[in-house]
Design an enzyme around this catalytic site. Structure first.
Site, mmCIF file in Angstrom:
data_model
loop_
_atom_site.group_PDB
_atom_site.id
_atom_site.type_symbol
_atom_site.label_atom_id
_atom_site.label_comp_id
_atom_site.label_asym_id
_atom_site.label_seq_id
_atom_site.Cartn_x
_atom_site.Cartn_y
_atom_site.Cartn_z
ATOM 1 N N GLU A 1 30.736 27.048 -60.966
ATOM 2 C CA GLU A 1 31.685 25.946 -61.056
ATOM 3 C C GLU A 1 32.002 25.636 -62.514
ATOM 4 O O GLU A 1 31.129 25.673 -63.368
ATOM 5 C CB GLU A 1 31.120 24.643 -60.447
ATOM 6 C CG GLU A 1 30.857 24.654 -58.963
ATOM 7 C CD GLU A 1 30.365 23.293 -58.462
ATOM 8 O OE1 GLU A 1 30.571 22.281 -59.159
ATOM 9 O OE2 GLU A 1 29.759 23.261 -57.377
ATOM 10 N N CYS B 1 15.032 13.549 -48.368
ATOM 11 C CA CYS B 1 13.647 13.667 -48.833
ATOM 12 C C CYS B 1 13.204 15.120 -48.675
ATOM 13 O O CYS B 1 13.298 15.677 -47.583
ATOM 14 C CB CYS B 1 12.749 12.759 -48.002
ATOM 15 S SG CYS B 1 11.008 13.158 -48.205
ATOM 16 N N GLU C 1 35.665 12.013 -55.855
ATOM 17 C CA GLU C 1 36.086 13.145 -56.691
ATOM 18 C C GLU C 1 37.590 13.388 -56.652
ATOM 19 O O GLU C 1 38.056 14.446 -57.070
ATOM 20 C CB GLU C 1 35.303 14.406 -56.294
ATOM 21 C CG GLU C 1 33.867 14.344 -56.803
ATOM 22 C CD GLU C 1 33.051 15.595 -56.516
ATOM 23 O OE1 GLU C 1 33.502 16.428 -55.718
ATOM 24 O OE2 GLU C 1 31.957 15.720 -57.093
ATOM 25 N N LYS C 2 38.331 12.425 -56.201
ATOM 26 C CA LYS C 2 39.782 12.656 -56.116
ATOM 27 C C LYS C 2 40.427 12.725 -57.488
ATOM 28 O O LYS C 2 41.554 13.212 -57.620
ATOM 29 C CB LYS C 2 40.464 11.604 -55.238
ATOM 30 C CG LYS C 2 40.432 10.187 -55.746
ATOM 31 C CD LYS C 2 41.138 9.262 -54.741
ATOM 32 C CE LYS C 2 40.999 7.801 -55.103
ATOM 33 N NZ LYS C 2 39.622 7.310 -55.044
ATOM 34 N N CYS D 1 11.755 11.694 -54.771
ATOM 35 C CA CYS D 1 11.472 10.811 -53.648
ATOM 36 C C CYS D 1 10.041 10.320 -53.759
ATOM 37 O O CYS D 1 9.168 11.038 -54.256
ATOM 38 C CB CYS D 1 11.697 11.559 -52.333
ATOM 39 S SG CYS D 1 11.350 10.553 -50.865
ATOM 40 N N TRP E 1 33.737 12.017 -63.654
ATOM 41 C CA TRP E 1 32.531 11.186 -63.732
ATOM 42 C C TRP E 1 32.087 10.931 -65.162
ATOM 43 O O TRP E 1 31.065 10.287 -65.395
ATOM 44 C CB TRP E 1 31.401 11.806 -62.922
ATOM 45 C CG TRP E 1 31.222 13.272 -63.155
ATOM 46 C CD1 TRP E 1 31.824 14.283 -62.466
ATOM 47 C CD2 TRP E 1 30.428 13.888 -64.174
ATOM 48 N NE1 TRP E 1 31.444 15.491 -62.985
ATOM 49 C CE2 TRP E 1 30.587 15.288 -64.023
ATOM 50 C CE3 TRP E 1 29.611 13.423 -65.186
ATOM 51 C CZ2 TRP E 1 29.959 16.202 -64.866
ATOM 52 C CZ3 TRP E 1 28.982 14.336 -66.024
ATOM 53 C CH2 TRP E 1 29.157 15.706 -65.842
ATOM 54 N N CYS F 1 6.123 12.180 -48.956
ATOM 55 C CA CYS F 1 5.932 12.822 -50.260
ATOM 56 C C CYS F 1 4.542 12.516 -50.807
ATOM 57 O O CYS F 1 3.889 13.376 -51.395
ATOM 58 C CB CYS F 1 7.009 12.357 -51.251
ATOM 59 S SG CYS F 1 8.621 13.141 -50.944
ATOM 60 N N ASN G 1 23.323 22.692 -52.562
ATOM 61 C CA ASN G 1 24.232 22.497 -53.689
ATOM 62 C C ASN G 1 23.571 21.611 -54.731
ATOM 63 O O ASN G 1 23.092 20.522 -54.419
ATOM 64 C CB ASN G 1 25.506 21.779 -53.210
ATOM 65 C CG ASN G 1 26.542 21.623 -54.310
ATOM 66 O OD1 ASN G 1 27.078 22.604 -54.803
ATOM 67 N ND2 ASN G 1 26.794 20.377 -54.705
ATOM 68 N N GLU G 2 23.514 22.093 -55.946
ATOM 69 C CA GLU G 2 23.016 21.283 -57.067
ATOM 70 C C GLU G 2 21.778 20.467 -56.683
ATOM 71 O O GLU G 2 21.751 19.237 -56.840
ATOM 72 C CB GLU G 2 24.121 20.371 -57.602
ATOM 73 C CG GLU G 2 25.272 21.151 -58.227
ATOM 74 C CD GLU G 2 26.331 20.259 -58.863
ATOM 75 O OE1 GLU G 2 26.323 19.048 -58.595
ATOM 76 O OE2 GLU G 2 27.156 20.765 -59.632
ATOM 77 N N CYS H 1 8.436 8.584 -50.985
ATOM 78 C CA CYS H 1 8.110 8.064 -49.658
ATOM 79 C C CYS H 1 6.685 8.466 -49.253
ATOM 80 O O CYS H 1 6.006 9.202 -49.961
ATOM 81 C CB CYS H 1 9.116 8.583 -48.632
ATOM 82 S SG CYS H 1 8.879 10.305 -48.194
#
Lengths: 677, 677, 677
Positions: free
Chosen positions: A307, A115, A355-356, A155, A315, A160, A149-150, A157
């Protein structure tokens, strides 16, 4: 700028050694060298590992990793690890867990799971950034700081909700102003107290993906959510800067990512970086547009390609391999549009979890004898040979396309007139037309200076912010050409309609009045009938989706509708305004019409393509020290040829001189150095 | 009847001046006069505005508005404002907020958001109705009282659960009777105590849109929910009547709206009113059927068209403009079927929130020089000229189609035999066949007197309520013709199967036994093969969806199946019963078969169309004081012609006499006054 | 084995007399006799009826029912009634109610509604099984014990969460082992304490139907959930065994039911029983495969067909009637594949609730003069004539297909490389090829002995469990033929990738390395090009979905890709290994390729079809006392013929001798007794 720190583009990517043992680390270093890798992003998801409880921090493994890399000549892009909170934190401080739009409290799991208004998350994410900066502030191996990251998500809650009320108070001052901004007398929403306001969610004003009963509330929630997450970023940014004022700090963005207003974010980033993951059916023009958006975030400053996948994703529904040479081709495409690094997710493929099956420089087989590794190594060597010649080079455009996140949010939360309208698709339609002709484009924000452009295109400028109509008028007054479309000039920044006739504040500039807006079923089409020929345009063209029923109020009528009860009413108009012209496109045309129109308008303005190339062969240029670097990129599988038309060029990749008719192989790339005209 | 209060049809609509300033109000009055508007619906969503807390009421603005309108010759249809509770109420008394079918407590937002069993909602909604009635009881400008707005929705909170148990106790007396009614020995549902019963929701017996494990429970919940909301209406109704016994009180209904049993509701309404919003693909016959249903709610009494859009909607996927003259055409269609008012949502278009793209008499441009305003004004003038000639006129039908809400609920909660069965679609198939031939139809309830009809059609009469089979038998015995279809006579009013062979209680009347019911894949079809020709019917016709495997037990076999292992078994039968006939249609036929069959049956009974007209030209009639008013309405875009066949008519709209062959322009309307035969 | 207790196959089904009165019970007994019924399943959903509160049990009605049946020569299959808990229990002990994957606490309703880790449910379900066994332990009419009913579902409540931690502790010992097994250093999931672990649900790691961020967690949850429900079964099983050690205890399974690992369950069942409900579009080969799976659960032991519908279902979208003779045909198909009973759901059709439109032996009409009852009676008489001749007979196969529930869970939770991969479909593709040629197949588990087979096929053997690669190597070493496909050998039992090159542990056996795995869009196809002809195979065949980019490491290349950049790389390989061969099918081929390949492989191994028959005519055999019983079943609607080729046979159903060319009518069945070769 980090790009000035090395004599070439950095080459590397995300590296997760915490998932591997020491022997593997040594093997990694050997293979990185083979591949020409000189940057590795560390610590992206190690929070739980380096901070096992509230007070303990274990940096020993990270010290070792950074040192080992540095001793092997590899710099570290150091992530702060805050994109996924530790399980112990979720257990002990449930406020770090989000509540989703259906009101469901999340449990520990996934990532991007904190959050943004959680006191616990804010406290500990700031603390770890602080600890890391303090520890590594003098380490020569740290090149860039990679916050979280990204970023994304939302949220709903109680923290928020409380923060939203504070945010609103700051924005509007009084509850009366809120009532006015949101038109709360509609459907009896009058608020008397800040505490009566709840977050718009599927339990209150929203349903489905893009439906709201109160657009004003939804729009402010989108702003608030973007700002809340930005606050989290800033806490970490400032913690790093406190220890290392001259550090280079970024966070990896995601192109056309709807939830965050990246133009606002970029003001707080030292360099833009982003993750490029085109899908199997993404047009190459769309990828190019995303790169141009990323370059536009900081007004043309080069960015990091943080990246991309060496080959496969995991995905997508169908995760096809990147065909041979496509990874190289798309890497250069990013450079052509402003990237100064080429980086991958990931350097070594994971052994387990979701992510393998995502590709990596080092595949599960573990050795270098793979197609993917060979392609990565070859590009690594090529980049070393290329050296610093294109580093810090800029793109120069006379054409700008306006893009605005708040407009995006507002257009797509609209109830009516049609579900078919997709803002980014509309922007891409115009971008793609320039792209097909190799006309350089900047993607700009409403804050950008317009004076350096000859042509500004603003598709679906539904929301006109305070002062922007005047800014456009000044631009045209001074000789600029402005192009906009249907569903423009409708609302102000709180999504209240500008009364007195569409297109509202743009009406004077455009010299028209749109009396009604017809929405067509997808199978229902109308026609744009040219009154006279204009450049290559003549006869009639298909249009549809929305049809403005226009009246000219001074504008020249260039084309009229060909069908339906509004046959003969204007659909395309051009208004002379001061020294310039303002065009209005009253319906959604087929591509050939847009091509013809923009070709004519650019010709009028003397705007030239970088090169003339066959379909599927892209040419895009960067400039530096009086030199032009033309990146020619053949997105087709077969060899194509184009004509340099008297231009003398030097291909940096093959070190050969080129002139006249030039062949370029399927998926091939040439970087032509020419002296700037 | 309000229609007797003015010398013409009221013309106006929803008006939300609380969203606008005083200057706009003045401009509104000017434009209303231009448009011939004489009624405005006020106060629909003003609860939060007029009641800022538990004890304060501010009526000053409303006083002013009503007075201003009245001084301009405009009556008020006064809404009680209870369709959306204030935010302060939701904050202070969360019991007003609903719990949805997934068990999620709602937060403040949207509209139609109050739990019908909330003590708070009941207390304050009754109170405001009381306050309004007390204040305006003597105001000459108040013509109609409009309780709440478009009632609907459902709630699954604890208050509703407790109320459901009380409702069940009242209905069934003992828990044993409940167990029997619901067949609870199936799947171990035996209840020993009222408190063991929970509401059927997605957390208990339901999943998806129409699936239940216990149809009996679900059916009683639907009844209970409709009754709970009706109780809310009645609290307000009675509060108004307490002060103004002779007031005209209504609430605006929504045609075929599944959740509320409007036949039950209409008993408590002084006049029926409804909101007609056909979509882009709604057949005109469906709109006609909805009007006839609304007229049928109070046994033929004229109704108010409370809302329609002047042009555009906003909540469809594609919100096309109403083409020129379509608004006028559809307005007269409503009048032809029983409307005595023509009213719009809305008089002035909202500036913000989700209905800002819904059309209005006064558009965002704010002036009268629009196509929409011109069409509204022209109709306003026409209605003034038409005067009171058709007011209070009735429709006379010899054909009735039975419609039953409880049957609707039961059919569509059925688990098997097919998901393709849609009750309203089936009713419309038969209605549309009469419509195509301009045969007048009444839509009736199970309580309606059958003796005035020659033909009663009851498609998919799945549930046969106590005494209804006998009522049908008496009707046929006395010479009536009855038509019913597959999936009839299956269950009683608690959804328990009538044992001993389908169609259960109707078996004797129909003279058949349905041994099995086959359900066909949509692409799988069978054939109806006529044994002899019957009127225009001969040869074979397609059928499908469900196929009853019939045995005649005295009925004449009119047609047999043409395919599959039950080829040669009866599919269409006719049973002579007393002086009348009872038809059974054992599968779902193509339209041409239904047309042929109903044409023959109506011919046998001497039932005549209003007029013979080409396809797409509707003729529907109202009667008053020995005169017939035939509304001829051309739903096609092109001019059509029809033959009056010796009838001498006077077109009230053009004040011309007509006879012989008559042309009617595309989307044109004629109102033919003829002396009743 | 129960089958030895009677001189014929038991014939009967589910019987719910608690829904009916005494007079109906008497009528039932009369009709059961007419139909040749000798077994009835009682008490399936009577928990609430027989236990009205915590301490009271009422068995009087059940006593009476069992006695009445027994006196009429009908045995009881006695259910324990625990598939739906009583409403009073849900009210008083909410822990019996499940929490769904969205975190929603269920309310009372439906069936299969008990949390498997609820202390209350465990206590009372064990208690009622105990009470029943104690009461009826000496009753001669009880033939089989039927624990609960169609176990399934999942729960995410706190009790389950706590139990999951205990289960994990038992499996892994330490939290470090858990971290390793799940690769928790990915995405910062490192756990320090068992209490930090939460169930994977839509609130944590899951979204949509088959998506997880942590496959290892999801996989363990699937194991845990199957084990938790098995624990519930075992509590009842042991309670019965305590009183009646030699009782026959089962629970009715559901074929390819994903949630429960039936191979593990079957170890604890005295006999397998299952409910067969093919849908309208289910291939007959799929039904056959499901029967073979059920037979395989206990290594070839005959099973009970516990439920099938006499004609119609109710929960399909379109519930078509079983065409004449199809019920008989499918009954014999089950017997041919190993069933020793033929039983129906249900004996009398319910009068209310969601299964009232499910077919039954006695329909709503209540008498015997129906097509359905006639078909049931005729089969009943036929089974009496057939007597015990096929009872306890076994199926003998030289071909085994491996099926593994954990592999199923793992394959379909995979993120990438394609959403098109469906494990059961892949298994069925190979099964169907054998089926089309009447080659007998056993479905085996990873625990099965391979030495009795000549050919083992393991489609998509993604997960290779410890020791299984060695087991396969030994099988091939000794002369066996092994066939596997793309996406095999990828992970270990915790879904961690086997490093060093695909197909991991199978690489040595197969003699190949798969460098990359391409995923194709559904419309994108490649080609299998034969290097030489092989049996009937030559030229090229279509393939798609996944394409392994293979390198031979010793295997013979049988076919290569025909298209794309990997044209010329191997797609089909055969590796000689010891005395045997191991085949690899690197992409998903069209059926004709699989047919050709398996025909060649079976021919090489001397594996013969049961009979050669035309398409749609199935021949399957059972063996007993040196005799072979060939069931010939014509699934087509028309008469077909086949050639006995010198075989002398005796049709047990018509008591005629057959040889040479034999006709079999549409949907006909023959049981040919032949002396075993």
């Amino acid at each position: 700028m980090i790009s000035s720190k090395l004599p070439k583009m950095f080459y590397g990517g995300d590296y997760n050694p915490e998932q591997w043992d020491e022997a593997t680390h040594q093997e990694d270093l050997r293979m990185f060298k083979l591949a020409g890798i000189d940057i590795a992003t560390l610590n992206v998801f190690s929070w739980a590992l380096i901070q096992p409880d509230e007070v303990t921090y274990n940096f020993e493994q990270l010290d070792q990793l950074i040192n080992n890399l540095y001793e092997s000549g590899i710099y570290t892009c150091l992530a702060t690890s805050t994109a996924a909170h530790p399980a112990w934190m979720a257990k002990k401080y449930p406020d770090v867990l989000r509540v989703d739009a259906d009101g469901r409290k999340r449990k520990f799991g996934g990532r991007h799971n904190s959050c943004p208004n959680s006191p616990t998350y804010r406290k500990y994410s700031e603390a770890i950034a602080d600890k890391l900066a303090e520890r590594y502030k003098d380490h020569p191996g740290i090149l860039v700081w990679h916050v979280s990251n990204e970023y994304g998500g939302d949220c709903y809650c109680e923290n928020c909700e409380a923060a939203f009320r504070v945010w609103l108070k700051k924005r509007y001052g009084t509850i009366d102003q809120v009532n006015k901004a949101w038109n709360t007398n509609f459907w009896g929403h009058t608020f008397y107290d800040w505490d009566e306001i709840v977050l718009p969610s599927n339990l209150s004003e929203h349903w489905g993906d893009n439906n709201s009963t109160f657009q004003g509330i939804s729009l402010d929630y989108s702003r608030f959510n973007s700002d809340s997450i930005l606050d989290c970023y800033l806490l970490e940014y400032n913690a790093i800067k406190k220890h290392i004022p001259n550090s280079v700090v970024t966070t990896n963005l995601m192109g056309f990512f709807k939830q965050l207003d990246y133009f606002k974010w970029a003001k707080h980033m030292d360099i833009v970086s982003w993750d490029s993951y085109p899908g199997l059916t993404t047009p190459v023009s769309f990828t190019a547009m995303a790169h141009d958006l990323m370059r536009g975030l900081k007004d043309g400053q080069p960015f990091m390609l943080m990246e991309q996948t060496p080959s496969q994703q995991n995905w997508q529904a169908y995760n096809s391999l990147k065909r041979p040479n496509v990874m190289r081709l798309w890497s250069y495409q990013s450079v052509a549009h402003g990237a100064d690094t080429v980086m991958f997710f990931q350097l070594r493929r994971s052994v387990g979890a979701c992510e393998k099956f995502h590709g990596a420089v080092i595949e599960h087989v573990g050795h270098e004898n793979t197609r993917v590794f060979r392609e990565v190594s070859q590009l690594g060597q090529e980049l070393q040979q290329l050296g610093d010649r294109t580093l810090d080079a800029t793109v120069e455009s006379k054409v700008a396309i306006l893009f605005d996140w708040e407009n995006w949010w507002a257009v797509e939360k609209s109830s009516g007139p049609t579900v078919s309208l997709n803002y980014v698709e509309q922007v891409h339609k115009y971008y793609a037309s320039f792209f097909r002709r190799n006309v350089q484009v900047d993607i700009i924000s409403v804050d950008s200076d317009l004076s350096k452009y000859d042509l500004v295109v603003a598709p679906v400028l539904y929301m006109v912010k305070p002062g922007y109509a005047a800014k456009l008028e000044e631009f045209v007054q001074n000789g600029g050409t402005f192009v906009t479309t249907f569903f423009s000039g409708i609302v102000n920044e709180t999504d209240l309609v500008t009364l007195g006739g569409y297109p509202g504040e743009l009406r004077k500039l455009l010299g028209i009045w749109a009396e009604e807006i017809d929405a067509l079923h997808p199978e229902h089409r109308n026609k744009i009938v040219m009154k006279d020929s204009l450049g290559k345009l003549n006869g009639s063209y298909e249009c549809g989706m929305l049809c403005d029923l226009l009246h000219s109020e001074g504008a020249d009528v260039i084309a009229e509708y060909g069908e339906d009860f509004y046959q003969g009413m204007p659909v395309i108009t051009r208004n002379t305004f001061g020294k310039g012209e303002a065009w209005y496109i009253g319906s959604d045309p087929e591509d050939s019409f847009i091509d013809g129109l923009l070709e004519q308008i650019t010709a009028d303005k003397g705007i030239q393509p970088v090169l003339d190339t066959p379909a599927g062969v892209e040419a895009s240029a960067r400039y530096k020290d009086g030199k032009q670097f033309i990146f020619v990129m053949n997105h087709n599988a077969e060899t194509e040829s184009y004509d340099l038309k008297g231009l003398e060029a030097h291909d940096l990749l093959t070190d050969t001189r080129l002139s006249g008719s030039v062949d370029i192989e399927g998926r091939g790339v040439q970087i032509l150095e020419v002296n700037k005209a």
